[in-house]
Design a protein around this motif. Sequence first.
Motif, PDB file in Angstrom:
ATOM      1  N   VAL A  98     -68.939  -2.505  49.033  1.00 22.72           N
ATOM      2  CA  VAL A  98     -69.725  -1.593  48.509  1.00 22.72           C
ATOM      3  C   VAL A  98     -70.343  -1.836  47.415  1.00 22.72           C
ATOM      4  CG1 VAL A  98     -69.599   0.911  47.495  1.00 22.72           C
ATOM      5  CG2 VAL A  98     -68.088   0.416  49.455  1.00 22.72           C
ATOM      6  N   GLU A  99     -71.849  -1.677  47.183  1.00 18.09           N
ATOM      7  CA  GLU A  99     -72.595  -1.627  46.084  1.00 18.09           C
ATOM      8  C   GLU A  99     -72.603  -0.513  44.960  1.00 18.09           C
ATOM      9  OE1 GLU A  99     -77.234  -2.979  44.587  1.00 18.09           O
ATOM     10  OE2 GLU A  99     -76.657  -3.278  46.421  1.00 18.09           O
ATOM     11  N   ILE A 100     -72.480  -0.608  43.926  1.00 18.03           N
ATOM     12  CA  ILE A 100     -72.470   0.421  42.851  1.00 18.03           C
ATOM     13  C   ILE A 100     -73.853   0.163  41.926  1.00 18.03           C
ATOM     14  CG2 ILE A 100     -71.186  -0.848  40.950  1.00 18.03           C
ATOM     15  CD1 ILE A 100     -69.928   1.908  40.594  1.00 18.03           C
ATOM     16  N   GLY A 101     -74.458   1.529  41.797  1.00 18.29           N
ATOM     17  CA  GLY A 101     -75.697   1.314  40.960  1.00 18.29           C
ATOM     18  C   GLY A 101     -75.283   2.486  39.970  1.00 18.29           C
ATOM     19  N   TYR A 102     -76.018   2.695  38.725  1.00 21.33           N
ATOM     20  CA  TYR A 102     -75.717   3.409  37.798  1.00 21.33           C
ATOM     21  C   TYR A 102     -77.063   3.370  36.768  1.00 21.33           C
ATOM     22  CZ  TYR A 102     -73.783  -0.966  35.633  1.00 21.33           C
ATOM     23  OH  TYR A 102     -73.572  -2.048  35.430  1.00 21.33           O
ATOM     24  N   GLU A 103     -77.409   4.477  36.193  1.00 19.31           N
ATOM     25  CA  GLU A 103     -78.392   4.654  35.229  1.00 19.31           C
ATOM     26  C   GLU A 103     -78.148   5.886  34.043  1.00 19.31           C
ATOM     27  OE1 GLU A 103     -82.073   4.878  37.223  1.00 19.31           O
ATOM     28  OE2 GLU A 103     -81.578   6.337  38.592  1.00 19.31           O
ATOM     29  N   MET A 104     -78.691   5.739  33.008  1.00 18.48           N
ATOM     30  CA  MET A 104     -78.462   6.706  32.004  1.00 18.48           C
ATOM     31  C   MET A 104     -79.511   6.751  31.075  1.00 18.48           C
ATOM     32  SD  MET A 104     -75.166   7.484  29.783  1.00 18.48           S
ATOM     33  CE  MET A 104     -74.297   8.114  31.604  1.00 18.48           C
ATOM     34  N   LEU A 105     -79.807   8.173  30.773  1.00 16.40           N
ATOM     35  CA  LEU A 105     -80.973   8.399  29.934  1.00 16.40           C
ATOM     36  C   LEU A 105     -80.653   7.754  28.510  1.00 16.40           C
ATOM     37  CD1 LEU A 105     -81.577  12.055  30.801  1.00 16.40           C
ATOM     38  CD2 LEU A 105     -83.110  10.363  31.237  1.00 16.40           C
ATOM     39  N   PRO A 106     -81.574   7.258  27.884  1.00 14.42           N
ATOM     40  CA  PRO A 106     -81.227   6.333  26.480  1.00 14.42           C
ATOM     41  C   PRO A 106     -80.602   7.055  25.581  1.00 14.42           C
ATOM     42  CG  PRO A 106     -83.472   6.119  27.374  1.00 14.42           C
ATOM     43  CD  PRO A 106     -83.034   7.113  28.294  1.00 14.42           C
ATOM     44  N   GLU A 107     -80.717   8.587  25.371  1.00 18.30           N
ATOM     45  CA  GLU A 107     -80.186   9.381  24.331  1.00 18.30           C
ATOM     46  C   GLU A 107     -78.759   9.523  24.609  1.00 18.30           C
ATOM     47  OE1 GLU A 107     -82.433  12.472  26.828  1.00 18.30           O
ATOM     48  OE2 GLU A 107     -82.713  10.495  26.344  1.00 18.30           O
ATOM     49  N   PHE A 108     -78.024   9.023  25.744  1.00 14.68           N
ATOM     50  CA  PHE A 108     -76.630   9.184  25.987  1.00 14.68           C
ATOM     51  C   PHE A 108     -76.075   7.849  25.937  1.00 14.68           C
ATOM     52  CE2 PHE A 108     -78.612  13.145  27.511  1.00 14.68           C
ATOM     53  CZ  PHE A 108     -77.760  14.089  26.930  1.00 14.68           C
ATOM     54  N   GLN A 109     -76.918   6.719  26.164  1.00  9.29           N
ATOM     55  CA  GLN A 109     -76.138   5.569  26.167  1.00  9.29           C
ATOM     56  C   GLN A 109     -75.603   4.898  24.891  1.00  9.29           C
ATOM     57  OE1 GLN A 109     -79.255   2.813  27.178  1.00  9.29           O
ATOM     58  NE2 GLN A 109     -80.095   3.898  29.061  1.00  9.29           N
ATOM     59  N   GLY A 110     -74.609   4.125  25.007  1.00  8.76           N
ATOM     60  CA  GLY A 110     -73.867   3.811  23.734  1.00  8.76           C
ATOM     61  C   GLY A 110     -72.699   4.806  23.479  1.00  8.76           C
ATOM     62  N   LYS A 111     -72.345   5.616  24.192  1.00  7.91           N
ATOM     63  CA  LYS A 111     -71.275   6.766  23.660  1.00  7.91           C
ATOM     64  C   LYS A 111     -69.824   6.559  24.653  1.00  7.91           C
ATOM     65  CE  LYS A 111     -74.679  10.263  22.584  1.00  7.91           C
ATOM     66  NZ  LYS A 111     -75.015   9.597  21.166  1.00  7.91           N
ATOM     67  N   GLY A 112     -69.996   5.645  25.457  1.00  8.88           N
ATOM     68  CA  GLY A 112     -68.902   5.328  26.438  1.00  8.88           C
ATOM     69  C   GLY A 112     -69.064   6.161  27.690  1.00  8.88           C
ATOM     70  N   ILE A 113     -69.856   7.055  27.724  1.00  9.14           N
ATOM     71  CA  ILE A 113     -70.059   7.980  29.018  1.00  9.14           C
ATOM     72  C   ILE A 113     -70.242   7.109  30.246  1.00  9.14           C
ATOM     73  CG2 ILE A 113     -71.631   9.505  30.199  1.00  9.14           C
ATOM     74  CD1 ILE A 113     -72.351  10.441  27.364  1.00  9.14           C
ATOM     75  N   MET A 114     -70.977   5.886  30.419  1.00 10.78           N
ATOM     76  CA  MET A 114     -71.011   5.096  31.880  1.00 10.78           C
ATOM     77  C   MET A 114     -69.793   4.642  31.921  1.00 10.78           C
ATOM     78  SD  MET A 114     -72.926   4.756  34.335  1.00 10.78           S
ATOM     79  CE  MET A 114     -74.581   5.597  33.912  1.00 10.78           C
ATOM     80  N   THR A 115     -69.080   4.197  31.002  1.00 13.01           N
ATOM     81  CA  THR A 115     -67.643   3.395  31.290  1.00 13.01           C
ATOM     82  C   THR A 115     -66.774   4.454  31.940  1.00 13.01           C
ATOM     83  OG1 THR A 115     -68.030   1.719  29.285  1.00 13.01           O
ATOM     84  CG2 THR A 115     -65.812   2.082  30.351  1.00 13.01           C
ATOM     85  N   GLU A 116     -66.900   5.528  31.219  1.00 13.86           N
ATOM     86  CA  GLU A 116     -65.984   6.796  31.703  1.00 13.86           C
ATOM     87  C   GLU A 116     -66.419   6.966  33.176  1.00 13.86           C
ATOM     88  OE1 GLU A 116     -64.824  11.365  30.395  1.00 13.86           O
ATOM     89  OE2 GLU A 116     -65.649   9.748  28.833  1.00 13.86           O
ATOM     90  N   ALA A 117     -67.574   7.009  33.501  1.00 11.67           N
ATOM     91  CA  ALA A 117     -68.069   7.517  34.898  1.00 11.67           C
ATOM     92  C   ALA A 117     -67.752   6.394  35.828  1.00 11.67           C
ATOM     93  CB  ALA A 117     -69.548   7.919  34.821  1.00 11.67           C
ATOM     94  N   LEU A 118     -67.926   5.098  35.525  1.00  7.74           N
ATOM     95  CA  LEU A 118     -67.784   4.240  36.413  1.00  7.74           C
ATOM     96  C   LEU A 118     -66.385   3.963  36.764  1.00  7.74           C
ATOM     97  CD1 LEU A 118     -70.277   1.253  35.357  1.00  7.74           C
ATOM     98  CD2 LEU A 118     -70.412   3.128  37.105  1.00  7.74           C
ATOM     99  N   LYS A 119     -65.396   4.115  35.906  1.00  3.80           N
ATOM    100  CA  LYS A 119     -63.890   4.040  35.877  1.00  3.80           C
ATOM    101  C   LYS A 119     -63.510   5.116  37.061  1.00  3.80           C
ATOM    102  CE  LYS A 119     -62.174   2.637  31.605  1.00  3.80           C
ATOM    103  NZ  LYS A 119     -61.416   2.930  30.365  1.00  3.80           N
TER     104      LYS A 119
END
Length: 182
Positions: A98-119
């Motif tokens: 399975v391929e995973i892809g992800y993107e986040m608005l810049p103002e929310f980057q660097g807060k650990g949100i994407m790591t939490e979502a990808l886990k």
Amino acid sequence: MILHFRNFPQLRTDRLLLRNIESTDAELIHKLRSDEIVNQFVGRDNSSTLEKAKEFILKIQNLVEKNEGLYWIIRLKENNDLIGSVCLWNFDIEKEIVEIGYEMLPEFQGKGIMTEALKIVTAYTFEEMKAKVITAFPSSDNINSVAILKKLNFELENKKYNNTHENVTNLVTYTLRNPKMT
């Protein structure tokens, strides 16, 4: 591999709710898909319009209905505004990849949100879908994206995997193997 998404899998973490995309998300999808910083690393031009966002939502809803992909809107639990997305797609049923892809608005980057979502999404992919391998194809120039993958134990690979990314500069392959199937 199990690909049945009729009952869309809503996922939760301490801070986040990952939910299905809805037609009411058009303005926020437009914002995400027209952001220069986001698009810089995904090989997409900045020509998004509200109409294109609506078309994209219909395309995603169709893929989910046909069990050809999953696309989660990432939002903080305290409000319904989209801050990013995670998708699973490009399924190789025979090899259980399975391929995973992800993107986040810049103002929310660097807060650990994407790591939490990808886990939570990788756990779902291995535990519920029974995939053997998750692939990701970031630009090596996207240092933050690569750092997230490494934090989640994805490994850089030279092996060729099926991907359709044509406009991403310095494309690299990262993989994560299901620990229960190795």
